[in-house]
Enzyme design. Structure first.
Site, PDB file in Angstrom:
ATOM      1  N   ASN A  34       0.813  -1.222   0.000  1.00  0.00           N
ATOM      2  CA  ASN A  34       0.000   0.000   0.000  1.00  0.00           C
ATOM      3  C   ASN A  34       0.847   1.272   0.000  1.00  0.00           C
ATOM      4  O   ASN A  34       0.320   2.372   0.185  1.00  0.00           O
ATOM      5  CB  ASN A  34      -0.969   0.013   1.195  1.00  0.00           C
ATOM      6  N   SER A 134       9.824 -10.091  15.012  1.00  0.00           N
ATOM      7  CA  SER A 134      10.898  -9.208  15.453  1.00  0.00           C
ATOM      8  C   SER A 134      11.426  -9.634  16.810  1.00  0.00           C
ATOM      9  O   SER A 134      10.680 -10.166  17.647  1.00  0.00           O
ATOM     10  CB  SER A 134      10.360  -7.774  15.545  1.00  0.00           C
ATOM     11  N   TYR A 159       4.654  -1.204  18.926  1.00  0.00           N
ATOM     12  CA  TYR A 159       5.081  -1.938  17.731  1.00  0.00           C
ATOM     13  C   TYR A 159       5.452  -3.369  18.099  1.00  0.00           C
ATOM     14  O   TYR A 159       4.986  -4.335  17.483  1.00  0.00           O
ATOM     15  CB  TYR A 159       6.264  -1.238  17.064  1.00  0.00           C
ATOM     16  N   LYS A 163       3.674  -7.265  17.139  1.00  0.00           N
ATOM     17  CA  LYS A 163       4.349  -8.469  16.641  1.00  0.00           C
ATOM     18  C   LYS A 163       4.059  -9.656  17.569  1.00  0.00           C
ATOM     19  O   LYS A 163       3.778 -10.772  17.108  1.00  0.00           O
ATOM     20  CB  LYS A 163       5.859  -8.226  16.554  1.00  0.00           C
ATOM     21  N   ASN A 208      14.418   5.716  11.705  1.00  0.00           N
ATOM     22  CA  ASN A 208      14.209   5.263  13.080  1.00  0.00           C
ATOM     23  C   ASN A 208      15.336   4.367  13.563  1.00  0.00           C
ATOM     24  O   ASN A 208      15.497   4.156  14.753  1.00  0.00           O
ATOM     25  CB  ASN A 208      12.884   4.493  13.178  1.00  0.00           C
ATOM     26  N   ARG A 241      24.061  -4.225  19.657  1.00  0.00           N
ATOM     27  CA  ARG A 241      22.991  -4.922  18.951  1.00  0.00           C
ATOM     28  C   ARG A 241      23.564  -5.926  17.944  1.00  0.00           C
ATOM     29  O   ARG A 241      24.716  -5.834  17.542  1.00  0.00           O
ATOM     30  CB  ARG A 241      22.096  -3.916  18.197  1.00  0.00           C
TER      31      ARG A 241
END
Length: 352
Positions: A34, A134, A159, A163, A208, A241
């Protein structure tokens, strides 16, 4: 052809790389998107720029439908037109910060879209699904590295909760419908781009995630990087990370399709490298790859940020035969190639 695969959100960053890998593996992807995380080309056809570039790169044609999964009737029409071997579900809103500001929108869009997809799949007898989940479902790490047995649900933002809720919906559905086969893939931090430099990550608005922001600083689109916290218990005080090359991630989805053929039920796998890198290590690696200075400033910690978070990916290697191949240097080189060839992203760049 090995069969048709519906790819929802297939024009976005991860989806587009999976579309390319599907074609190279002999599948026929049918893409719906979309444009919430994709860019339309300037022509009359209204195609995503990422999909056009894959067509050019592979000298092929890809069927695309502009569709929001909230349009259940439209989605049903696509299932009436095609007989799908499986579905890869990437579509959804994905910005952590935005989800904190607009939680109801995130719940409405992500949960309703996924519910519509599951119901339409069920109605048309399509029972094979690979879901883009995620590592945010793990929340604050209880132990490191994070394996698939780590507790889930203590998410730090809406968010991540979407998930987690979608995973729970799927798992409950698989318990009720024994003929379903699903692989839930918990990504860590995808970075990089295709080696051609033709497709990559093009965040809409302010990035982000760390690496797209660093790349935009390196290319001159942004002045300075803010490093949120330098007093964590890590190698240099900045957050650590697990970063994985997006092409490795895409290949994990191809391996998951093969797993579905085993009538595997509902399986969960981490997709990561198993190695953590700090913010400053990433900045230095991008500095080396780009040959550019990357100015940064230390800012206060952000709420909800863990000191360290990295995967135990051994289960995916054992059961999928998949392992991340690309090292950090390659990730940064490919990211820089994409960013330097497309300094303003898809919207104003030329694919010629």
């Amino acid at each position: 052809m090995a069969g048709k695969v519906l790819v929802t959100g297939g024009a976005g960053y991860i989806g587009s790389h999976c579309v390319l890998e599907l074609i190279e593996a002999g599948y026929q992807p049918i893409v719906v998107d979309n444009f919430s995380n994709a860019v339309k080309d300037g022509g009359e056809g209204g195609m995503p720029e990422s999909i056009l570039r894959i067509e050019k790169l592979l000298d092929t044609k890809i069927e695309f439908h502009e569709l929001d999964l909230l349009d259940k009737a439209g989605l049903d029409g696509i299932f009436k037109k095609h007989s799908f071997l499986a579905v890869m579900h990437f579509a959804g809103l994905k910005a952590v910060g935005e989800s904190l500001q607009q939680p109801l929108r995130y719940y409405r869009v992500n949960l309703s879209a996924s519910m519509n997809l599951l119901e339409v799949m069920q109605a048309h007898g399509v029972h094979n699904l690979v879901f883009s989940s995620s590592a945010t479902v793990y929340g604050e790490p209880h132990h490191l590295p994070i394996d698939e047995e780590h507790p889930v649900g203590n998410c730090t933002n809406p968010y991540g909760k979407t998930k987690y809720f979608i995973e729970e919906m799927i798992r409950d559905h698989c318990i009720a419908e024994k003929n379903w086969n699903v692989v839930l893939l918990r990504y860590f931090n995808p970075i990089g781009a295709h080696s051609s430099g033709l497709i990559g990550e093009d965040p809409q608005g302010i990035p982000n995630n760390l690496l797209p922001y660093v790349a935009q600083v390196a290319v001159g689109r942004r002045e300075c990087l803010s490093v949120f916290g330098d007093d964590y218990d890590t190698v240099d005080g900045t957050g650590v990370r697990d970063y994985i090359h997006v092409v490795d991630l895409a290949k994990g989805h191809i391996a998951s399709l093969k797993k579905l053929k085993e009538n595997c039920g509902c399986k969960i796998y981490n997709l990561g490298t198993g190695t953590g890198y700090s913010v400053l290590q990433m900045v230095n690696s991008m500095k080396k790859a780009s040959g550019k200075e990357i100015p940064y400033k230390i800012a206060p910690r952000r709420g909800g940020d863990a000191a360290s978070c990295y995967a135990d990916p051994r289960l995916a290697e054992k059961e999928l035969g998949w392992k991340a191949e690309f090292a950090l240097e390659r990730m940064c080189e490919d990211l820089w190639r994409w960013q330097s060839m497309n300094p303003t992203g898809y919207s104003k760049a030329n694919s010629s």
